[in-house]
Motif scaffolding. Sequence first.
Motif, PDB file in Angstrom:
ATOM      1  N   THR A 117       0.816  -1.233   0.141  1.00 28.15           N
ATOM      2  CA  THR A 117      -0.079   0.045   0.043  1.00 28.15           C
ATOM      3  C   THR A 117       0.878   1.233  -0.017  1.00 28.15           C
ATOM      4  N   SER A 126       3.004   1.469  -3.766  1.00 29.83           N
ATOM      5  CA  SER A 126       1.581   0.587  -3.800  1.00 29.83           C
ATOM      6  C   SER A 126       1.288  -0.195  -4.914  1.00 29.83           C
ATOM      7  N   ASN A 176      -7.658   2.058   1.982  1.00 27.12           N
ATOM      8  CA  ASN A 176      -7.542   3.428   1.550  1.00 27.12           C
ATOM      9  C   ASN A 176      -7.929   4.327   2.465  1.00 27.12           C
TER      10      ASN A 176
END
Length: 208
Positions: A117, A126, A176
């Motif tokens: 990520t 990421s 996220n």
Amino acid sequence: MQKAKDSSFDMVHDTQAIYRKLLDGMARPGKINSIAPIISSVEQIADFPTALLGLAYTLVDREASFAVLSVPKEEIEKHIHWKTLSPIVAADAADYVFINQALEKEEIQQVTGSLRTGTLENPHESATLLLAVESFSEEAVKGQKLILRGPGIQHSCEIHITGFSIDWLEERKRINGEFPIGIDMILVSRAGEVLAIPRTTVIEWEEC
């Protein structure tokens, strides 16, 4: 061995055309771009979508690694490596992860939980997740309705998807949650359409 149909796919000209479609999609999340005419010469390999193959040819190279989750797996990995010379790695180390396989919720959590990520200092490190789905459309169809908002979208955008598990979106939301850390997602339909969902896009969803 390379098959005749695949040999007519231009690894320079055609991948550049696909890349332009991807850039347009990333800049305008929710826009459906078709790469079907470009990938018409890509050979079907073990029921792996030719659109995913075309994207693999475009995105990976000697310096960009990849992983595949598909049945079969080894045949697809060897083919992509042969065409691109890209390193084959595990999903937790890959720059790009190509998925053409229905997974249970626990499996989706396992995959997404292992993806790179990035970091606050290097968010570009990421992974990008590329998923095959049955279809998507701006018109209402039975399946999942996605409402997209964020940069590149005026007000909101509505997309209807079939052959797609909402578990992917739930995991994406979790991953996220600390921007700029997160993953980008690209959905690919069997018809050769591409839908880019960058990490900056906010998604709400419901069953239709």
